[in-house]
Scaffold this active site. Structure first.
Site, PDB file in Angstrom:
ATOM      1  N   TYR A 218      57.499  40.094  51.083  1.00  0.00           N
ATOM      2  CA  TYR A 218      57.312  38.700  51.514  1.00  0.00           C
ATOM      3  C   TYR A 218      58.569  38.163  52.203  1.00  0.00           C
ATOM      4  CZ  TYR A 218      56.805  33.599  50.899  1.00  0.00           C
ATOM      5  OH  TYR A 218      56.754  32.234  51.086  1.00  0.00           O
TER       6      TYR A 218
ATOM      7  N   SER B 283      60.720  30.310  54.840  1.00  0.00           N
ATOM      8  CA  SER B 283      61.013  30.103  53.417  1.00  0.00           C
ATOM      9  C   SER B 283      62.492  30.284  53.122  1.00  0.00           C
ATOM     10  CB  SER B 283      60.226  31.125  52.582  1.00  0.00           C
ATOM     11  OG  SER B 283      60.641  31.107  51.229  1.00  0.00           O
TER      12      SER B 283
HETATM   13  P1  NAD Z   1      48.766  28.043  49.487  1.00  0.00           P
HETATM   14  O1  NAD Z   1      48.223  29.178  48.740  1.00  0.00           O
HETATM   15  O2  NAD Z   1      48.257  26.705  49.164  1.00  0.00           O
HETATM   16  O3  NAD Z   1      48.596  28.245  51.039  1.00  0.00           O
HETATM   17  C1  NAD Z   1      48.601  29.517  51.645  1.00  0.00           C
HETATM   18  C2  NAD Z   1      47.337  29.614  52.463  1.00  0.00           C
HETATM   19  O4  NAD Z   1      47.412  30.765  53.284  1.00  0.00           O
HETATM   20  C3  NAD Z   1      46.072  29.783  51.642  1.00  0.00           C
HETATM   21  O5  NAD Z   1      45.513  28.558  51.273  1.00  0.00           O
HETATM   22  C4  NAD Z   1      45.165  30.530  52.614  1.00  0.00           C
HETATM   23  O6  NAD Z   1      44.277  29.649  53.239  1.00  0.00           O
HETATM   24  C5  NAD Z   1      46.111  31.085  53.643  1.00  0.00           C
HETATM   25  N1  NAD Z   1      45.941  32.533  53.765  1.00  0.00           N
HETATM   26  C6  NAD Z   1      46.479  33.503  52.999  1.00  0.00           C
HETATM   27  N2  NAD Z   1      46.049  34.705  53.420  1.00  0.00           N
HETATM   28  C7  NAD Z   1      45.225  34.477  54.473  1.00  0.00           C
HETATM   29  C8  NAD Z   1      44.451  35.321  55.326  1.00  0.00           C
HETATM   30  N3  NAD Z   1      44.472  36.654  55.210  1.00  0.00           N
HETATM   31  N4  NAD Z   1      43.692  34.728  56.284  1.00  0.00           N
HETATM   32  C9  NAD Z   1      43.658  33.388  56.419  1.00  0.00           C
HETATM   33  N5  NAD Z   1      44.375  32.544  55.652  1.00  0.00           N
HETATM   34  C10 NAD Z   1      45.146  33.089  54.691  1.00  0.00           C
HETATM   35  O7  NAD Z   1      50.353  28.090  49.276  1.00  0.00           O
HETATM   36  P2  NAD Z   1      51.577  27.358  50.012  1.00  0.00           P
HETATM   37  O8  NAD Z   1      52.715  27.546  49.104  1.00  0.00           O
HETATM   38  O9  NAD Z   1      51.235  26.020  50.467  1.00  0.00           O
HETATM   39  O10 NAD Z   1      51.827  28.291  51.271  1.00  0.00           O
HETATM   40  C11 NAD Z   1      51.908  27.823  52.595  1.00  0.00           C
HETATM   41  C12 NAD Z   1      53.076  28.472  53.296  1.00  0.00           C
HETATM   42  O11 NAD Z   1      54.289  28.022  52.683  1.00  0.00           O
HETATM   43  C13 NAD Z   1      53.092  30.000  53.205  1.00  0.00           C
HETATM   44  O12 NAD Z   1      53.488  30.529  54.452  1.00  0.00           O
HETATM   45  C14 NAD Z   1      54.179  30.249  52.174  1.00  0.00           C
HETATM   46  O13 NAD Z   1      54.762  31.508  52.374  1.00  0.00           O
HETATM   47  C15 NAD Z   1      55.121  29.131  52.488  1.00  0.00           C
HETATM   48  N6  NAD Z   1      56.092  28.799  51.460  1.00  0.00           N
HETATM   49  C16 NAD Z   1      55.699  28.343  50.243  1.00  0.00           C
HETATM   50  C17 NAD Z   1      56.660  28.032  49.300  1.00  0.00           C
HETATM   51  C18 NAD Z   1      56.279  27.521  47.951  1.00  0.00           C
HETATM   52  O14 NAD Z   1      57.155  27.438  47.089  1.00  0.00           O
HETATM   53  N7  NAD Z   1      55.046  27.173  47.692  1.00  0.00           N
HETATM   54  C19 NAD Z   1      58.021  28.180  49.602  1.00  0.00           C
HETATM   55  C20 NAD Z   1      58.383  28.636  50.855  1.00  0.00           C
HETATM   56  C21 NAD Z   1      57.418  28.949  51.792  1.00  0.00           C
END
Ligand code: NAD
Ligand code: MG
Length: 305
Positions: free
Chosen positions: A210, A197
């Site tokens: 985080y 991220s």
């Molecule tokens: P999201 O909530 O759609 O996806 C995150 C997923 O992580 C969840 O759907 C869930 O299935 C999984 N998860 C969480 N805890 C878990 C557990 N204990 N066991 C199994 N699965 C688990 O949100 P997203 O934003 O698509 O996140 C995906 C990745 O992108 C993450 O690593 C997040 O940190 C990263 N990210 C997101 C952003 C943003 O702005 N959305 C920015 C930078 C990084």
């Protein structure tokens, strides 16, 4: 060849202005509990359902994607299937409905989608997930460590030991555990892609736990990349900026910050999950054969180190 379900007037190859490709959203100042559900996301996000066009770049590949039910992981799963890969979807049991939607989209492409729900905080699930994935797909050559937990907390004093533990177990311990098990199956040409991220370099004051895990993911990626390169296995990372996913309104941001989400980027808008997917396609594809230990930033123009 595009199938009827993927045929459309604009896709990621249409020449267009990135400022206006997607409208600037203004999410309501409303938070739900985690994990957020894609089916309840308001406004809805674009995961490439009708806008991602595949060109056969991952034909015949076998991919395991964690957090594949929603957000970025689901956009990657859809893109991989459109590029010709079979996919295993890992997610939490309470996200079954979201996972089934993604499975349906993948199967509509004629690709295999195998659902293996479980909790990545549990070391046993990390191992059994990989074993079942390799068995179901008949091997494994792409691993996307993407699951993540993000809960905003105002001060370190308010950060509970439980949250600290859960954030680290989900965001970084599981990357070690799943990857270690996957190495039993990954041969030369295989790729590992870790979701880090912008928070790794620009930590928000409310996301100290985080952001620390995301910095760890960058170091994990760059160190492991050197270890595995001689074996022909490439490790890279993708660092998204503000992307509109269920993570954000499920306590990922302070509630009052939601309407402004993504507006401070040079593009002036939040990114959509489908805009991140091509980075994962590029890093999984043999065309990136000399790209190793790299962090590909997909963040609307925020400067990175
Ligand atoms: P999201 O909530 O759609 O996806 C995150 C997923 O992580 C969840 O759907 C869930 O299935 C999984 N998860 C969480 N805890 C878990 C557990 N204990 N066991 C199994 N699965 C688990 O949100 P997203 O934003 O698509 O996140 C995906 C990745 O992108 C993450 O690593 C997040 O940190 C990263 N990210 C997101 C952003 C943003 O702005 N959305 C920015 C930078 C990084
Ligand atoms: Mg989800």
């Amino acid at each position: 060849m595009t199938t009827e379900s993927t045929a459309r007037s604009t896709d990621q190859y249409t020449f267009q202005n990135p400022v206006t490709r997607f409208e600037s959203i203004e999410p309501p100042a409303k938070s739900t509990s985690e994990p957020g559900l894609e089916s309840e996301l308001e406004p809805t996000a674009d995961r490439g359902e009708t806008s991602y066009r595949g060109t056969g770049r991952l034909t015949g590949r076998k991919a395991l994607i964690t957090g594949a039910d929603s957000g970025i992981g689901s956009a990657v799963a859809i893109a991989y299937a459109r590029e010709g890969a079979d996919v295993v979807l890992s997610y939490l049991p309470e996200e079954e409905e979201d996972a089934q939607t993604v499975k349906g989209i993948i199967e509509a492409e004629g690709r295999k989608a195998i659902c293996i729900p479980g909790d990545l905080k549990d070391p046993e699930y990390c191992v059994s997930l990989v074993q079942q994935a390799a068995e179901g797909l008949g091997g494994l050559d792409i691993l996307v460590n993407n699951a993540g937990k993000q809960v905003a907390v105002e001060s370190l004093e308010e950060l509970t030991d439980e949250q600290l533990d859960h954030t680290f177990k989900t965001n970084i311990y599981s990357f070690f555990r799943v990857t270690k098990e996957a190495l039993k199956h990954l041969g030369p040409g295989s790729t590992i892609i870790n979701t880090t991220s912008i928070q790794a370099y620009e930590p928000s004051p409310t996301l100290v736990d985080y952001a620390s895990t995301k910095a760890a993911i960058n170091a994990f990626t760059k160190g492991l990349a050197q270890q595995l390169a001689p074996k022909g296995i490439r490790v890279n990372a993708v660092a998204p900026g503000p992307i509109w996913t269920p993570l954000q309104p499920s306590d990922g941001q302070p509630t009052e910050a939601l309407p402004e989400f993504g507006k401070s980027t040079p593009l002036g808008r939040a990114g959509q999950p489908t805009e991140v997917a091509p980075a994962y396609v590029f890093l999984a594809s043999p065309e990136s054969s000399y790209v190793i230990g790299e962090t590909l930033n997909v963040n609307g123009g925020m400067p990175t180190p």
